[in-house]
Design a protein around this motif. Structure first.
Motif, PDB file in Angstrom:
ATOM      1  N   GLU A 131       0.739  -1.169  -0.014  1.00 15.77           N
ATOM      2  CA  GLU A 131       0.075  -0.023  -0.093  1.00 15.77           C
ATOM      3  C   GLU A 131       0.944   1.021  -0.025  1.00 15.77           C
ATOM      4  O   GLU A 131       0.548   2.224  -0.485  1.00 15.77           O
ATOM      5  N   THR A 132       1.890   1.296   0.672  1.00 16.99           N
ATOM      6  CA  THR A 132       2.841   2.433   0.863  1.00 16.99           C
ATOM      7  C   THR A 132       3.641   2.817  -0.396  1.00 16.99           C
ATOM      8  O   THR A 132       4.028   3.728  -0.789  1.00 16.99           O
ATOM      9  N   LYS A 133       4.333   1.487  -0.969  1.00 16.52           N
ATOM     10  CA  LYS A 133       5.161   1.591  -1.940  1.00 16.52           C
ATOM     11  C   LYS A 133       4.419   2.187  -3.189  1.00 16.52           C
ATOM     12  O   LYS A 133       5.076   2.885  -4.017  1.00 16.52           O
ATOM     13  N   GLY A 134       3.294   1.545  -3.729  1.00 21.91           N
ATOM     14  CA  GLY A 134       2.688   2.202  -5.059  1.00 21.91           C
ATOM     15  C   GLY A 134       3.444   1.343  -6.152  1.00 21.91           C
ATOM     16  O   GLY A 134       4.286   0.800  -5.962  1.00 21.91           O
TER      17      GLY A 134
END
Length: 173
Positions: free
Chosen positions: A153-156
């Protein structure tokens, strides 16, 4: 114009020639007997990109060698396990890549057909090979996927490519 077209063709040829998936270890949930193993093997053998299959009933895994003559589709590989009546625990794929330097740091986006595979971590290519854990909900057990949820979710997606499917992966060292 012809020169530009020639350069583009060379780049496409080189990317196909120098980077490829060679095999995958597929963990299977519920594989308990030789008849179960046989049903998974028969389902996988129907896939045109599968070259050889080595079942290991003791560790409930199968090592799949890929043919370089057909496009690889990990979703179809996972579906073949489900079609045989089992669930996929994980798909750990081996990807061969020829970097410019022996220990080149990577954040590698891989495009195969209409599928884009993107990393959620960084790693180093060793011996021109990386092992990656595919993190698509159809390719990994939900308990394993849960461990990587925040990173996904945070990496993209770090790639600027428009593919039909984008599948995150974790580089295993």
């Amino acid at each position: 114009m012809k020169r530009l077209l020639f350069i583009i063709c060379i780049m496409i040829f080189q990317s196909q020639l120098f980077a490829q998936f060679s095999n995958a270890e597929v963990g299977i949930i519920g594989l308990t007997c030789s008849q179960c193993s046989r049903s998974v093997e028969m389902a996988m053998k129907k896939l045109p990109f599968v070259k050889t299959i080595d079942m290991d009933l003791e560790s409930t895994t199968v090592l799949v060698q890929f043919s370089n003559k057909h496009p690889i589709d990990f979703k179809k590989l996972a579906q073949s396990v489900r079609d045989a009546g089992f669930d996929v625990e994980r798909i750990l794929a081996t990807y061969h890549y020829h970097p410019k330097s022996a220990m080149q740091p990577i954040e590698l986006c891989i495009k195969e057909n209409d599928q884009l595979y993107y990393p959620i971590n960084t790693g180093t290519i060793k011996n021109n090979t990386i092992k990656i854990l595919l993190l698509d909900k159809k390719m990994v057990d939900k308990t394993i996927l849960k461990n990587y949820k925040i990173q996904i979710e945070t990496k993209g997606i770090p790639c600027d490519d428009k593919a039909a499917f984008a599948i995150p992966y974790y580089i295993v060292e």
